[in-house]
Scaffold this motif. Structure first.
Motif, PDB file in Angstrom:
ATOM      1  N   VAL A 217       0.871  -1.177   0.000  1.00 12.52           N
ATOM      2  CA  VAL A 217       0.000   0.000   0.000  1.00 12.52           C
ATOM      3  C   VAL A 217       0.907   1.226   0.000  1.00 12.52           C
ATOM      4  O   VAL A 217       1.808   1.339   0.840  1.00 12.52           O
ATOM      5  CB  VAL A 217      -0.909   0.009   1.254  1.00 12.52           C
ATOM      6  N   GLN A 218       0.689   2.126  -0.954  1.00 13.11           N
ATOM      7  CA  GLN A 218       1.502   3.347  -1.030  1.00 13.11           C
ATOM      8  C   GLN A 218       0.761   4.484  -0.329  1.00 13.11           C
ATOM      9  O   GLN A 218      -0.324   4.887  -0.756  1.00 13.11           O
ATOM     10  CB  GLN A 218       1.741   3.728  -2.498  1.00 13.11           C
ATOM     11  N   LEU A 219       1.351   4.954   0.760  1.00 12.18           N
ATOM     12  CA  LEU A 219       0.710   6.038   1.528  1.00 12.18           C
ATOM     13  C   LEU A 219       1.501   7.332   1.412  1.00 12.18           C
ATOM     14  O   LEU A 219       2.698   7.335   1.133  1.00 12.18           O
ATOM     15  CB  LEU A 219       0.644   5.669   3.012  1.00 12.18           C
ATOM     16  N   LEU A 220       0.804   8.413   1.715  1.00 10.28           N
ATOM     17  CA  LEU A 220       1.459   9.723   1.844  1.00 10.28           C
ATOM     18  C   LEU A 220       0.772  10.473   2.982  1.00 10.28           C
ATOM     19  O   LEU A 220      -0.465  10.589   3.001  1.00 10.28           O
ATOM     20  CB  LEU A 220       1.326  10.516   0.533  1.00 10.28           C
ATOM     21  N   GLY A 221       1.558  10.935   3.938  1.00  8.08           N
ATOM     22  CA  GLY A 221       1.020  11.763   5.025  1.00  8.08           C
ATOM     23  C   GLY A 221       1.708  13.115   5.002  1.00  8.08           C
ATOM     24  O   GLY A 221       2.826  13.240   4.495  1.00  8.08           O
ATOM     25  N   SER A 222       1.039  14.134   5.515  1.00  7.66           N
ATOM     26  CA  SER A 222       1.672  15.461   5.571  1.00  7.66           C
ATOM     27  C   SER A 222       1.829  15.888   7.028  1.00  7.66           C
ATOM     28  O   SER A 222       1.319  15.225   7.935  1.00  7.66           O
ATOM     29  CB  SER A 222       0.828  16.482   4.815  1.00  7.66           C
ATOM     30  N   LYS A 223       2.510  17.026   7.231  1.00  6.03           N
ATOM     31  CA  LYS A 223       2.692  17.546   8.588  1.00  6.03           C
ATOM     32  C   LYS A 223       1.415  18.179   9.112  1.00  6.03           C
ATOM     33  O   LYS A 223       1.375  18.683  10.234  1.00  6.03           O
ATOM     34  CB  LYS A 223       3.825  18.568   8.605  1.00  6.03           C
ATOM     35  N   HIS A 224       0.384  18.193   8.295  1.00  3.01           N
ATOM     36  CA  HIS A 224      -0.892  18.802   8.693  1.00  3.01           C
ATOM     37  C   HIS A 224      -1.949  17.742   8.980  1.00  3.01           C
ATOM     38  O   HIS A 224      -3.150  18.035   8.950  1.00  3.01           O
ATOM     39  CB  HIS A 224      -1.354  19.764   7.592  1.00  3.01           C
TER      40      HIS A 224
END
Lengths: 463, 219
Positions: A217-224
């Motif tokens: 699973v390819q995830l992306l999280g941000s600092k927000h």
């Protein structure tokens, strides 16, 4: 202040990061070792420094300071999952931005036993096995009995176990055990091996999943606190030494027949991955690796807290406002504190993408890596093909012997699985890689293996 | 392999005409050159003592990440081509800072000349090498010129492309280990000699050559 990135890596990933920097208008500096002087990442970089080793933190940081860099992109491999490096980058007297998740996330998710324990606590299915290192034989035998019973109750026919060195990886220090009698000698052997090689005699015992597909699973999280996914990939086709050779996105084929609902399984593994990411305030790209069995059961294996080699096949099938995504650019943007600017509903998935890893190796003789000189590497210019390589096309290239002999990545896109597969096979017929080994023989590559294995994409394979 | 006496004379004359070898001193990593501790023409000494416990002459100071490191001579000789222009500047790894003009010793001359007389096991790849543990233990116990090897014996372990590969002896016959030309885990270029071997019956002949060199090269 304008950001400037030190690219702490080599070869094709350095080139992809350079391209992402140029697209974003961010300055960058490249490093290289003496053996890599002929690599294209060195040729194309305007600012570059020769260092002693890609793993030498002091050399990397000295170059970052000297060249006025504000951030470090570790790429994959080398120091990319070394939490001490990530911590040092952000905590030094002249702190830099680490383009990756927090060092705490790298430390905790990179520790397989800790990650497994935490996942279990969150109700995320993991491969049945010990969650603490085992040091004594009696305890190991008790665990073995428990695990064989658990595997039996999960419906695994002829269950067997894997005895692994805690500190091992990449297929090293693993042996299979099929009966109680085999456990003691195997346990002793792996414990001694682990102590000799890694200085830590801790051993873990896990159930062996005999037939599976390897999904990511390819995830992306941000600092927000924003989280999105870019779907799944299927990386089941590997060398006998568990090294990936062909990857395909999406992870399930919607034309294949499964004994379970693939959409439901995909949704569940994505949701579980996001659940674990949220528990760590994960704020970068990351890959959650799963094993899926033919009856639709799934188990979390590990988390890769970095950009993956195969990230681009996920990017190829992910569209935002009809434009393909670039995950390295997204990784850099979020590291600089930017908001995503889109949400999950804005990501549309279209088509299929396959990545072939073109490697100088003898697939008929234990996949031994080969060294030598590449005299020709060429491929047809095709609208559905993206080639990633650090190997020059205009002069002979001596493969450095300090690294894996990876030559190129071929990334193919098509509307459907059948179309992409056909295009992939067409490409493999047309691609030319010629060279001579250091003892004057014809240099072999894995192209025939890739052609043969293309037919097994989306199939359940035996471990 | 044999060296004819006439040819040995030619080789010796060649060494007599230029009895030096030039060693480059490169930076081992990046950093600032903070100080030079030698000047052009200075004589320097390499490590000495029974276990090489006395370090070589300090050459220059390299600073990286606030750590100062003194780079020392690894061999005897005289300083030449000193790059004083680099003082205070940031240098890359593997930058040549100076050269040491090293006078060849009797033992080094013997070693060089025997390269033409011994059967050489050469590096099959540019890689790091170590003697196989069994062979290393035998050499430590019995000493050079005494350990025998035959076809199929494990000689070396090569670390190459992240894998360890054993290197077996492939020739027929029994050979004695005469000389070792590398240091453990040192990167050896392809085709460079690793081990020098000789058939047992040729040992007296090699000893004659060595005596002859010693006569011609007394120091």
């Amino acid at each position: 202040m304008k950001e400037k990135i030190l690219i702490a890596n080599r070869g094709e990933i350095a080139l992809r990061i350079m391209e992402a920097c140029e697209d974003l208008g961010v300055d960058y500096v490249v490093v290289y070792t003496k053996e890599d002087e002929e690599s294209l990442h060195v040729r194309y970089a305007k600012e570059k420094y020769r260092i002693c080793d890609y793993r030498d933190m002091n050399d990397l940081l000295a170059v970052a300071d000297e060249s006025g860099c504000t951030a470090v992109h570790p790429g994959y491999g080398f120091l990319s999952e070394n939490f001490r490096f990530a911590r040092r980058v952000v905590k030094r007297s002249r702190p830099l931005i680490f383009i990756g998740p927090s060092w705490e996330a790298i430390r905790d998710l990179g520790n397989k036993l800790f990650m497994k324990k935490l996942a279990k606590d969150l109700g995320i299915p993991v491969i049945p096995g010990t969650t603490e290192p085992v040091y004594n034989e009696i305890e190991a035998e008790l665990k073995e009995e428990e695990l064989l019973e658990e595997l039996g109750s999960l419906g695994v026919q002829k269950p067997s176990l894997l005895v692994k060195a805690v500190a091992g990886g990449g297929g090293m220090g693993i042996e299979e055990v099929k009966s109680l009698e085999e456990l003691r000698p195997t346990f002793r052997k792996i414990r001694a091996y682990a102590k000799r090689l890694f200085g830590d005699e801790g051993v873990i015992i896990e159930g062996k999943i005999p037939v599976f597909q390897h999904l990511e699973v390819q995830l992306l999280g941000s600092k927000h606190g924003e989280y999105v996914h870019f779907g799944t990939r299927n990386c089941t086709i590997q060398s006998p030494y568990k090294q990936k050779r062909i990857e395909i996105a999406p992870g399930f084929s919607y034309q294949e027949t499964y004994s379970f609902d693939p959409k439901k399984v995909e949704e569940e593994i994505i949701n579980y991955s996001i659940k674990l990411a949220k528990a760590f305030n994960y704020d970068s790209v990351g890959t959650w690796e799963w094993l899926v069995t033919p009856d639709g059961k799934f188990y979390l294996m590990e988390v890769n807290t970095r950009i993956q080699v195969e990230n681009e096949i996920s990017a190829k099938i992910s569209f935002i406002e009809n434009k393909q995504v670039n995950l390295i650019k997204e990784q850099i943007r979020v590291a600089f504190g930017e908001k995503l600017g889109y949400s999950q509903k804005d990501i549309e998935f279209k088509g299929t993408s396959i990545e072939y890893r073109l490697i100088a190796e003898d697939t008929k003789k234990g996949f031994i890596p080969l060294s030598g000189t590449i005299t020709q590497i060429s491929w047809p210019e095709l609208p559905w093909l993206t080639m990633r390589t650090h190997v020059p096309q205009d002069k002979p290239y001596a493969i450095p012997t300090q690294f894996d002999p990876n030559l190129a990545l071929a990334i193919v896109y098509g509307e459907t699985f059948e179309e992409t597969k056909k295009r992939g096979l067409t490409l493999l017929d047309q691609i030319i890689i010629q060279g001579i080994t250091s003892d004057g023989k014809e240099l072999k590559t894995n192209i025939s293996f890739l052609k043969e294995k293309t037919e097994f994409l989306y199939k359940f394979l035996e471990a | 392999m044999k060296i004819e006496y006439e040819h040995l004379n030619v080789i010796l004359q060649k060494f007599k005409a230029n009895p030096y070898k030039i060693f480059k001193v490169n930076t081992i990593h990046t950093g600032y050159i903070r100080e030079f501790l030698v000047k052009e023409g200075d004589e320097v000494k390499g490590p000495s003592g029974k276990w090489l416990e006395k370090p070589g002459t300090p050459l220059f100071v390299l600073e990286r990440e606030k750590n100062l490191k003194t780079i020392r001579a690894h061999i005897n000789g005289w300083v030449q081509n000193l790059r004083t222009d680099l003082l205070g500047r940031f240098v890359e790894a593997e930058e040549t800072i100076l050269e040491i003009k090293h006078p060849l010793s009797q033992q080094e001359i013997i070693s060089e000349i025997l390269l033409s007389a011994l059967y050489l096991v050469k590096a099959p790849e540019t890689a790091k090498y170590v003697l196989s543990p069994g062979l290393a233990a035998k050499i430590e116990k019995e000493g050079l010129h005494k350990v025998r090897i035959k076809k199929g014996d494990e000689l070396l372990i090569m670390t190459f492309m992240k894998r360890e590969t054993p290197i077996l002896f492939k020739e027929d016959g029994v050979f004695l280990i005469y000389n070792i030309y590398f240091k453990p885990f040192q990167l050896v270029e392809r085709e460079q000699p690793l081990i020098g071997l000789c058939p047992e019956e040729q040992l007296p002949y090699l000893e004659k050559i060595v005596s002859r060199i010693k006569e011609e090269w007394p120091i």
